[in-house]
Design an enzyme around this catalytic site. Structure first.
Site, mmCIF file in Angstrom:
data_model
loop_
_atom_site.group_PDB
_atom_site.id
_atom_site.type_symbol
_atom_site.label_atom_id
_atom_site.label_comp_id
_atom_site.label_asym_id
_atom_site.label_seq_id
_atom_site.Cartn_x
_atom_site.Cartn_y
_atom_site.Cartn_z
ATOM 1 N N GLU A 59 32.396 50.481 36.829
ATOM 2 C CA GLU A 59 33.747 50.055 36.476
ATOM 3 C C GLU A 59 34.691 51.242 36.381
ATOM 4 O O GLU A 59 35.800 51.227 36.930
ATOM 5 C CB GLU A 59 33.724 49.297 35.153
ATOM 6 C CG GLU A 59 35.080 48.748 34.744
ATOM 7 C CD GLU A 59 35.580 47.690 35.710
ATOM 8 O OE1 GLU A 59 36.589 47.956 36.383
ATOM 9 O OE2 GLU A 59 34.963 46.625 35.794
ATOM 10 N N ASP A 106 37.891 51.830 38.936
ATOM 11 C CA ASP A 106 39.271 51.860 38.454
ATOM 12 C C ASP A 106 39.961 53.163 38.816
ATOM 13 O O ASP A 106 41.092 53.169 39.321
ATOM 14 C CB ASP A 106 39.299 51.669 36.935
ATOM 15 C CG ASP A 106 38.881 50.273 36.509
ATOM 16 O OD1 ASP A 106 38.718 49.419 37.394
ATOM 17 O OD2 ASP A 106 38.711 50.044 35.301
ATOM 18 N N SER A 149 38.463 43.123 38.452
ATOM 19 C CA SER A 149 38.454 44.515 38.012
ATOM 20 C C SER A 149 38.962 45.432 39.119
ATOM 21 O O SER A 149 39.422 46.541 38.842
ATOM 22 C CB SER A 149 37.041 44.936 37.602
ATOM 23 O OG SER A 149 36.161 44.849 38.701
ATOM 24 N N ILE A 189 50.252 33.269 48.817
ATOM 25 C CA ILE A 189 48.902 32.974 49.281
ATOM 26 C C ILE A 189 48.700 31.463 49.268
ATOM 27 O O ILE A 189 48.876 30.812 48.234
ATOM 28 C CB ILE A 189 47.849 33.675 48.404
ATOM 29 C CG1 ILE A 189 48.143 35.173 48.313
ATOM 30 C CG2 ILE A 189 46.447 33.426 48.953
ATOM 31 C CD1 ILE A 189 48.181 35.897 49.646
#
Length: 592
Positions: free
Chosen positions: A300, A304, A511, A554
């Protein structure tokens, strides 16, 4: 003798004037769960001398004024737009009333806790912290704690199902923690696998390009794997050179759950995907002793930071590492329990005069697992960030309309869609996920829906009702149509190439979407700062008004969950992809 009688009489008079009526000092329940939250069970009884790091959130005296000001400085049609507040100005608005300080000190003293000895106050004076034995906490809160075990993960947490405060304190205290919050903060990440050596990124010069929504060329390999180049092509930041890196523009990335950014992996990532950034680094700030162990590279944390730097270089990136692991029981080798990191991080950032103008966080939990008073108080702290000119992004979640059985935890065990907090807070921007290019599609895990805790904010009044009308009676009773709707926006969230432990892993989840969108906002701030304009700050009022033409709508995809197909992506705002994905060129023309 006469002096003694006079002194006694004065004491009686003082007591009669200042004494709290008995019915006001009686304990009254502040928060309780009807049953043990789903997934947890009683495990044992903790020791009476088990130390608790107690946090008490005092009533913020002028919080309504702060929120009104936030909307004024964030509304592009208001005369005060962009006139963000300083730290001191914000602290004046959230500081408790003097009467609150007085009654809280009296209460603490009555339990043998003296301000100068044991109580720490934050810079605004609206939070106090004290580390005291469990027995004293139980006395103060008229409750009994237990050690609870999570049935799936075996995590242990010292919690209570109910706590009380003297009735007269209810108007002075918002929350006390840790008490009834059983949330299991989790990373917003659904897929992670190591690619075989021959399944990494192809040379884009050997693959025919496809045409993007604005007529731009995009490498066809981006349908399979995402790199910074893919995002720059798709969202049209390619060729933009940041100009305000030395003029204070920064982006902040939040890290919890012992996720550490690895510096060697960052350089490997640069060599593979952003060669011009080789040698650049991320500044790491420790919150309350947070670590950054280089021997434990975090998927993670690396995701990021590699993608925020990959999009915003040479803009400074700040990584906040905040303790906040799974709940633990302290022993001789286990550090103090720190499992509510949002408040720790918020107090840390808000205590500084200077901070990044954009924040991204890829963590959250089902809204219903947060006591409502906690969610509201944390949300109001995000409002403080916005009032000071910061844009705050949160992943919308990876459960579609809700993972698992989606049962309520209010004792009724009803099925209801489960939105994720903090994305449901109206003062943050919730980011959903897409995949594929030309066209992009909403991906199945992109969590979206409607808050139970927070009503629909006015900035959504034009775009959410049309979606609800199209939905009709479908899913009636499974969600709150009057609630704050999420996500606000979306970005790619599948197949991100991340270097972890020296190897490339393919990672997906909201994420990935949140730092991607945060990187775009950081570049928009760069363009504004270069033109002498203030940063964008709290984004939502702008996004839902003049910002709408700056998004690619979208139209494909849905987000199944709770035993249903979920919502469908459709024209306009929808509960899968929000307003759509960003077009940097279009947005820059609208906001600069």
């Amino acid at each position: 003798m006469l002096c003694v009688l006079v002194f006694s009489l004065l004491l009686n008079i003082i007591h009669s004037v200042f004494a709290i009526p008995a019915h006001l000092s009686e304990p009254a329940v502040k928060h309780e769960w009807p049953d043990i939250p789903v997934g947890w069970e009683r495990h044992s009884v903790p020791s009476a001398d088990h130390l608790i790091d107690l946090k008490i959130g005092l009533k913020q005296h002028r919080i309504d004024e702060l929120i009104d000001t936030l909307y004024e400085v964030s509304d592009p049609f208001h005369s005060k737009y962009g006139q963000h507040l300083s730290r001191l100005e914000v602290e004046k608005l959230v500081a408790p009333h003097p009467s609150t300080i007085e009654v809280i000190n009296t209460w603490l003293h009555s339990h043998g806790i003296h301000h100068e000895e044991a109580v720490a106050w934050n810079s605004a004076g609206d939070w106090i912290s004290l580390r005291i034995p469990l027995a004293k906490v139980e006395s103060m809160l008229s409750t009994k704690y237990h050690t609870f075990r999570h049935k799936t993960t075996n995590e242990l947490a010292v919690r209570t199902l109910s706590y009380s405060l003297p009735r007269h304190l209810h108007s002075h205290i918002d929350i006390v923690q840790p008490t009834t919050m059983f949330d299991r903060m989790r990373k917003m990440q659904v897929t992670s696998h190591v690619n075989p050596p021959d399944d990494t990124i192809s040379d884009i010069s050997l693959v025919a390009d496809v045409t993007g929504p604005a007529g731009q060329n995009i490498s066809a390999s981006c349908n399979r794997t995402i790199t910074p180049t893919c995002l720059m092509q798709l969202y049209r930041t390619e060729g933009y050179v940041p100009q305000a890196a030395k003029r204070g523009n920064r982006i902040g990335i939040n890290g919890f759950l012992e996720q550490f950014i690895n510096f060697a992996d960052l350089q490997t990532f640069f060599k593979m995907f952003r060669p011009d950034a080789i040698g650049a680094n991320v500044t790491v700030l420790s919150v309350n002793g947070g670590l950054n162990d280089q021997s434990i590279p975090g998927v993670e944390a690396n995701l990021d930071n590699q993608y925020t730097v990959g999009l915003t270089f040479p803009t400074p990136n700040i990584y906040y590492t905040t303790p906040g692991t799974a709940p633990t029981i302290n022993d001789s080798v286990t550090p103090p329990q720190r499992d509510e990191p949002y408040i720790d991080w918020l107090n840390f950032v808000l205590s500084h005069d200077d901070m990044p103008q954009v924040f991204t966080t890829s963590y959250g939990g089902d809204e219903q697992t947060f006591p409502k008073d906690f969610a509201i108080r944390a949300c109001n702290m995000f409002a403080q960030l916005g009032a000071r000119g910061a844009s705050v992004m949160f992943s919308s979640g990876d459960g579609g309309v809700g993972a698992g059985t989606c049962e309520t935890n209010d004792g009724t065990n009803r099925t209801i869609f489960q939105p994720v907090f903090p994305a449901t807070c109206p003062f943050v921007t919730g980011v959903g996920a897409t995949f594929n290019i030309a066209p992009e599609r909403g991906i199945g895990f992109s969590q979206g829906g409607f808050s139970v805790y927070f009503p629909r904010p006015s900035f959504q009044n034009q775009v959410v009702p049309p979606f609800l009308r199209k939905l009709g009676k479908t899913y009636a009773g499974l969600f709150n149509p009057a609630g704050r709707a999420v996500p606000d926006v979306s970005a790619q969230g599948e197949g991100f190439q991340v270097v972890v432990g020296g190897k490339v892993e393919s990672v997906g989840g909201t994420s990935a979407s949140s730092p991607t969108f945060a990187g775009i906002v950081t570049l928009l701030n760069d363009a504004r700062i270069a033109r002498g304009k203030p940063t964008l700050g709290f984004l939502n009022p702008l996004l839902y008004s003049i910002g709408k033409p700056g998004f690619t709508d979208i139209l494909l995809g849905n987000n199944p969950g709770c035993g249903t197909p979920g919502f469908n992506a459709s024209a306009g705002w929808d509960a899968v992809t929000g307003l759509g994905t960003p077009d940097f060129v279009g947005l820059r023309a609208l906001v600069v």
